[in-house]
Motif scaffolding. Structure first.
Motif, PDB file in Angstrom:
ATOM      1  N   ALA A   1       0.849  -1.198   0.000  1.00 16.33           N
ATOM      2  CA  ALA A   1       0.000   0.000   0.000  1.00 16.33           C
ATOM      3  C   ALA A   1       0.878   1.240   0.000  1.00 16.33           C
ATOM      4  O   ALA A   1       1.834   1.337   0.779  1.00 16.33           O
ATOM      5  N   THR A   2       0.558   2.183  -0.887  1.00 11.86           N
ATOM      6  CA  THR A   2       1.209   3.487  -0.893  1.00 11.86           C
ATOM      7  C   THR A   2       0.224   4.515  -0.363  1.00 11.86           C
ATOM      8  O   THR A   2      -0.878   4.678  -0.904  1.00 11.86           O
ATOM      9  N   LEU A   3       0.595   5.174   0.710  1.00 14.91           N
ATOM     10  CA  LEU A   3      -0.280   6.151   1.375  1.00 14.91           C
ATOM     11  C   LEU A   3       0.030   7.534   0.839  1.00 14.91           C
ATOM     12  O   LEU A   3       1.188   7.969   0.845  1.00 14.91           O
ATOM     13  N   PHE A   4      -1.014   8.238   0.396  1.00 13.51           N
ATOM     14  CA  PHE A   4      -0.812   9.547  -0.213  1.00 13.51           C
ATOM     15  C   PHE A   4      -1.627  10.594   0.536  1.00 13.51           C
ATOM     16  O   PHE A   4      -2.858  10.529   0.580  1.00 13.51           O
ATOM     17  N   PHE A   5      -0.905  11.547   1.137  1.00 13.42           N
ATOM     18  CA  PHE A   5      -1.534  12.683   1.820  1.00 13.42           C
ATOM     19  C   PHE A   5      -1.294  13.985   1.060  1.00 13.42           C
ATOM     20  O   PHE A   5      -1.978  14.967   1.306  1.00 13.42           O
TER      21      PHE A   5
ATOM     22  N   TYR B   1      -6.700   1.605  -6.586  1.00 14.05           N
ATOM     23  CA  TYR B   1      -6.767   2.973  -6.056  1.00 14.05           C
ATOM     24  C   TYR B   1      -8.018   3.122  -5.205  1.00 14.05           C
ATOM     25  O   TYR B   1      -9.124   2.784  -5.646  1.00 14.05           O
ATOM     26  N   VAL B   2      -7.856   3.602  -3.993  1.00 12.78           N
ATOM     27  CA  VAL B   2      -8.997   3.875  -3.117  1.00 12.78           C
ATOM     28  C   VAL B   2      -8.769   5.202  -2.411  1.00 12.78           C
ATOM     29  O   VAL B   2      -7.626   5.681  -2.325  1.00 12.78           O
TER      30      VAL B   2
ATOM     31  N   LEU C   1      -0.069  -3.844  -5.816  1.00  9.73           N
ATOM     32  CA  LEU C   1       0.018  -2.495  -5.240  1.00  9.73           C
ATOM     33  C   LEU C   1      -1.345  -1.814  -5.220  1.00  9.73           C
ATOM     34  O   LEU C   1      -2.112  -1.896  -6.178  1.00  9.73           O
ATOM     35  N   THR C   2      -1.615  -1.136  -4.105  1.00  4.76           N
ATOM     36  CA  THR C   2      -2.804  -0.301  -3.965  1.00  4.76           C
ATOM     37  C   THR C   2      -2.376   1.070  -3.452  1.00  4.76           C
ATOM     38  O   THR C   2      -1.638   1.164  -2.469  1.00  4.76           O
ATOM     39  N   VAL C   3      -2.853   2.119  -4.112  1.00  2.00           N
ATOM     40  CA  VAL C   3      -2.593   3.485  -3.672  1.00  2.00           C
ATOM     41  C   VAL C   3      -3.805   3.967  -2.886  1.00  2.00           C
ATOM     42  O   VAL C   3      -4.936   3.909  -3.371  1.00  2.00           O
ATOM     43  N   ILE C   4      -3.565   4.422  -1.662  1.00  2.00           N
ATOM     44  CA  ILE C   4      -4.643   4.891  -0.779  1.00  2.00           C
ATOM     45  C   ILE C   4      -4.453   6.383  -0.556  1.00  2.00           C
ATOM     46  O   ILE C   4      -3.441   6.811   0.013  1.00  2.00           O
ATOM     47  N   ARG C   5      -5.411   7.175  -1.022  1.00  2.00           N
ATOM     48  CA  ARG C   5      -5.327   8.622  -0.860  1.00  2.00           C
ATOM     49  C   ARG C   5      -6.238   9.058   0.277  1.00  2.00           C
ATOM     50  O   ARG C   5      -7.412   8.677   0.339  1.00  2.00           O
TER      51      ARG C   5
ATOM     52  N   LEU D   1      -3.615  -5.724   6.417  1.00  2.00           N
ATOM     53  CA  LEU D   1      -3.925  -6.072   5.029  1.00  2.00           C
ATOM     54  C   LEU D   1      -2.711  -6.051   4.112  1.00  2.00           C
ATOM     55  O   LEU D   1      -2.751  -6.651   3.026  1.00  2.00           O
ATOM     56  N   TYR D   2      -1.634  -5.381   4.526  1.00  2.00           N
ATOM     57  CA  TYR D   2      -0.501  -5.170   3.616  1.00  2.00           C
ATOM     58  C   TYR D   2       0.803  -5.552   4.298  1.00  2.00           C
ATOM     59  O   TYR D   2       0.959  -5.384   5.516  1.00  2.00           O
ATOM     60  N   SER D   3       1.741  -6.053   3.509  1.00  2.00           N
ATOM     61  CA  SER D   3       3.053  -6.429   4.041  1.00  2.00           C
ATOM     62  C   SER D   3       4.060  -5.298   3.928  1.00  2.00           C
ATOM     63  O   SER D   3       5.145  -5.386   4.494  1.00  2.00           O
ATOM     64  N   LEU D   4       3.721  -4.245   3.177  1.00  2.00           N
ATOM     65  CA  LEU D   4       4.610  -3.079   3.074  1.00  2.00           C
ATOM     66  C   LEU D   4       3.759  -1.836   2.877  1.00  2.00           C
ATOM     67  O   LEU D   4       2.825  -1.814   2.070  1.00  2.00           O
ATOM     68  N   PHE D   5       4.103  -0.781   3.638  1.00  2.00           N
ATOM     69  CA  PHE D   5       3.484   0.529   3.484  1.00  2.00           C
ATOM     70  C   PHE D   5       4.543   1.500   2.994  1.00  2.00           C
ATOM     71  O   PHE D   5       5.620   1.603   3.580  1.00  2.00           O
ATOM     72  N   ILE D   6       4.233   2.215   1.926  1.00  2.00           N
ATOM     73  CA  ILE D   6       5.142   3.222   1.382  1.00  2.00           C
ATOM     74  C   ILE D   6       4.510   4.588   1.614  1.00  2.00           C
ATOM     75  O   ILE D   6       3.344   4.810   1.266  1.00  2.00           O
ATOM     76  N   VAL D   7       5.266   5.504   2.186  1.00  2.00           N
ATOM     77  CA  VAL D   7       4.727   6.819   2.511  1.00  2.00           C
ATOM     78  C   VAL D   7       5.844   7.843   2.431  1.00  2.00           C
ATOM     79  O   VAL D   7       7.020   7.539   2.659  1.00  2.00           O
ATOM     80  N   GLY D   8       5.473   9.069   2.067  1.00  2.00           N
ATOM     81  CA  GLY D   8       6.441  10.155   2.040  1.00  2.00           C
ATOM     82  C   GLY D   8       6.771  10.642   3.436  1.00  2.00           C
ATOM     83  O   GLY D   8       5.963  10.517   4.371  1.00  2.00           O
TER      84      GLY D   8
END
Length: 789
Positions: free
Chosen positions: A616-620, A705-706, A643-647, A726-733
């Motif tokens: 999951a990539t977290l986007f703020f 994308y959600v 990969l899922t991008v979560i905004r 739900l995810y094995s890796l979180f990517i965040v800025g």
């Protein structure tokens, strides 16, 4: 080769060897003196070494009769030639080990066009020059045969790849795009010229054709034997960092014996040595040992002496007549103009800027390696050289290199932007990330960090066809200074260690992990060690990243997870170094925090377990989150990553458009509803960036994308708790979001500012997140995009 036959049957063995040893020592000392003087002017080492040979040779100190009698003995020529033979074997084998095959394979068309463009025009000019040389320099009764014409054509067309490689290392342009193109083109030209030269020798006599065929047949089992010998040695020495000296001696003995057999059949062994290095297995401790032992000796001893020997052959006594000076001037002019003109022509065809074409032209004009073979003893079977012609051609080779080297250094200063580190982030690769090479520098402090770092490297490669060049730096804290007021036997064990011994058993475990990773993924990692004090470790990392032109720096987190799930701090020096690297890094930085339930098939087992990992990539919002998305585009192409991008958006943003796409999970086609906010909401840059990302990846079904609607930090924490399992890796800025109400309140309990507000929350023990966290910081040294909302 005559020297090979005569080497073991000379009567006056001691005196020529002693004079050769003194000559080598003098070249090294004088070249070091010139290097100190010329380094301030930006001139590279090979130029200083050639000048040292000029000073010591017939044009300098050897004019003194006593020195001449000592250095130029009647029987010393064979020893000098044999020494040059061993030098050629070592550095061509080393260059074969170091060659960037992946770059040449991905850019074969451009490399070949640039290489053969300048070489072909040089060959045409050499054809014209051969008639000129035959008329003015050769004996009157000498016939202009085809072998003579071909030798002159090869002399003009040739480029010395050892000189180019060494010049690139000295001037630090070898890792730039234009530098890699120049080095690859030089290698192609050299191998082609040497192949043509061997074919000329083969077809000069019927017996040579037979010998050449037998040599080709004999090379095949030797190359296969080299491969299986390396594999066997890798398995045989599992508990050692490097091979033992007898094992290294065995490998080099086979190489030297095969080369001597080739040379004794009148052929040149340079191509064979290079091919042996190129096909040699690059993974494992065998190749690592050879690189470790040969790099220092070749770069600091063999090549300086070899370049000095080139200048040593310059005899200015043949320039006493204006006729000879004019001939040398014409030959140098023809050589330079042909290479530069041909290279500029093909660069215009390839739409390469003229300034880059001019730089390539001068780099490809460097000579001084096989040129000596074309006019030296290797060609005696083909051409009877006039002494004057021989010496004037050697002077042409030396002058060509002495002119081209300084010009290359001046062009570098003038066109400094061509060699600056520009690929400092992945944001520009959003559309087609797999078409560009990713240069990555990963740092580890010990074996504990290897699994997470290697998994990130494997995921960043993306698809199997993508190009990645990973480097790994083992960062080791320098021990305290040795006490000087005690005897040797009173010193503690760690005080007696030299730099090579730093790291202890950690080095062995890291090497083993890298070897296993390479065997599993076929991704070759260049492993180095940085030993420094805590205050200077970050400087070593930043300097290495800049020299390697790395786009990404990967760092491990200073905390690790215990069995009970709590995060425990490691060395404080790790955290301090990470913080300094984040402040001074010349490229984007990622910190990987390894978390997950004990025994779970988490992201750290990506390259060892054939299980699809959900990321999951977290986007703020902000530049760091956009960089995290750019990193995700490469990870999304990995076959084992979903990969899922979560905004995250404020709850009042109600204008959304729902879209339905098909996303394949396992073997089932599941309809996933996704929403992308209107461009009227949020930062325009973020929305435009996400819109491009949506059209390129989400609409095609590659990425999910959600959107999550939250009002404040508390709701953000609750949302993160919901997706924690739900995810094995979180990517965040890391940050750069300004005063966002979605993340501002999270800073109240921030413990590790180097992870940013969201990254620190995910990495804390209070939030039960079972996946690892990758925190991304975009390159900070530019004035733009620090905080742009």
């Amino acid at each position: 080769m005559e020297a090979t036959h005569k080497f073991v049957c000379q009567d006056d063995l001691v005196n020529p060897l002693s004079s050769m040893g003194m000559q080598v020592a003098c070249i090294l000392v004088i070249s070091h003196f010139f290097h100190i003087l010329l380094k301030a002017l930006g001139q590279p080492g090979p130029i200083a070494q050639i000048l040292a040979g000029l000073v010591l040779g017939p044009s300098g100190l050897s004019n003194i009769s006593e020195i001449k009698e000592f250095f130029f003995q009647a029987s010393a020529a064979e020893y000098y030639e044999m020494f040059g033979f061993f030098c050629r074997i070592l550095f061509m084998f080393l260059f074969g080990l170091e060659i960037d095959i992946a770059y040449i394979r991905h850019n074969l068309r451009i490399v070949c066009i640039v290489a053969y463009g300048g070489a072909s025009v040089g060959g045409i000019f050499g054809l014209v020059a051969s008639f000129f040389i035959s008329k003015h320099l050769m004996a009157e009764n000498a016939k202009l045969n085809a072998s003579f014409v071909f030798c002159i054509m090869l002399l003009v067309a040739y480029t010395s790849s050892p000189v180019v490689n060494r010049l690139g290392a000295e001037l630090r342009f070898s890792t730039s795009d234009i530098g890699r193109l120049a080095a690859s083109a030089a290698m192609v030209v050299e191998l082609t010229c040497l192949l043509v030269f061997n074919l000329i020798i083969a077809f000069s006599k019927v017996t040579n054709i037979r010998d050449g065929f037998l040599i080709l047949l004999g090379m095949v089992p030797i190359l296969f034997g080299f491969k299986y010998l390396a594999v066997w040695l890798n398995k045989r020495t599992n508990k050692q960092k490097y091979l033992r000296n007898p094992e290294v001696f065995l490998i080099l003995s086979i190489l030297i014996a095969g080369s001597m057999i080739i040379e004794m059949r009148t052929f040149n062994s340079v191509i064979a040595c290079f091919v042996a290095g190129m096909v040699f297995p690059k993974e494992g401790k065998t190749a690592r040992t050879l690189l470790h032992k040969l790099t220092y000796s070749v770069h600091n001893f063999v090549l300086p002496v070899y370049f000095g020997y080139i200048g040593f052959q310059f005899d200015a006594s043949h320039l006493k007549s204006w006729r000879n000076v004019l001939i040398v001037f014409i030959l140098v002019l023809l050589s330079l103009s042909s290479k530069i003109g041909g290279t500029l022509a093909v660069c215009h065809y390839l739409k390469i800027p003229p300034n880059e074409g001019l730089f390539l032209g001068f780099v490809l004009s460097l000579k001084g390696h096989a040129d000596i073979l074309f006019v030296g003893s290797a060609s005696k079977a083909l051409v009877t050289w006039n002494p004057t012609a021989y010496n004037l051609l050697l002077m042409t080779i030396v002058i060509n290199t002495v002119i081209s080297g300084p010009v290359v250094a001046l062009l570098m200063k003038r066109e400094e932007r061509l060699f600056t580190h520009t690929h400092t982030s992945l944001g520009f690769e959003l559309e087609k990330p797999d078409q560009s090479e990713l240069r990555l520098l990963a740092c580890v402090y010990g074996p504990r960090h290897m699994s997470a770092i290697l998994s990130v490297i494997a995921s960043m490669r993306g698809s199997q066809t993508a190009s990645i060049m990973p480097y790994m730096a083992h960062l080791i804290e320098l021990n305290r200074k040795r006490r000087t007021n005690v005897s040797y036997h009173e010193l503690e064990a760690d005080e007696m260690s030299d730099e090579e011994e730093y790291g202890g058993n950690d080095v062995l475990e890291i090497h083993a992990a890298v070897d296993a990773f390479t065997a599993e993924t076929r991704i070759l990692i260049n492993l180095n060690k940085a030993v420094s004090t805590v205050s200077n470790l970050h400087e070593d990392v930043c300097s290495a990243a800049e020299d390697l032109r790395a786009t990404i720096i990967l760092l491990p987190f200073h905390k690790h997870q215990r069995i009970d799930g709590k995060m425990e701090s490691g060395k404080e020096a790790v955290r301090t170094t990470n913080q300094k690297i984040l402040r001074h890094a010349p490229s984007s930085v990622g910190i990987i925090v390894e978390k997950g339930l004990a025994g779970a098939l988490g992201f750290s087992q990506l390259f060892t377990v054939d299980v699809v990992q959900h990321v999951a990539t977290l986007f703020f919002g902000g530049p760091d989150d956009r960089e995290a998305i750019a990193w995700s585009t490469r990870i999304a192409n990995h076959p084992r990553v979903n990969l899922t991008v979560i905004r995250f958006l404020p709850a009042e943003s109600s204008n959304t458009r729902n879209m339905k796409v098909e996303n394949e999970l396992g073997n089932n086609d599941i309809e996933v509803f996704m929403a992308l906010s209107s461009l009227e909401t949020g930062n325009d840059i973020d929305n435009a960036f996400l819109n491009d990302f949506y059209n390129g990846y989400v609409a095609s079904g590659k990425v999910g994308y959600v959107e999550k609607q939250v009002n404040n930090g508390a709701e953000t924490v609750a949302a993160l708790r919901d997706i924690g399992d739900l995810y094995s890796l979180f990517i965040v800025g890391k940050g750069g979001r300004g005063h966002s109400p979605l993340t501002t309140e999270l800073s109240d309990w921030e413990e590790c500012p180097e992870l940013g507000t969201v990254g620190d929350l995910l990495a804390s023990s209070d939030l039960n997140i079972n996946g690892s966290i990758l925190v991304v910081q975009q390159h900070r040294n530019s004035k733009k995009n620090l905080i742009d909302d």
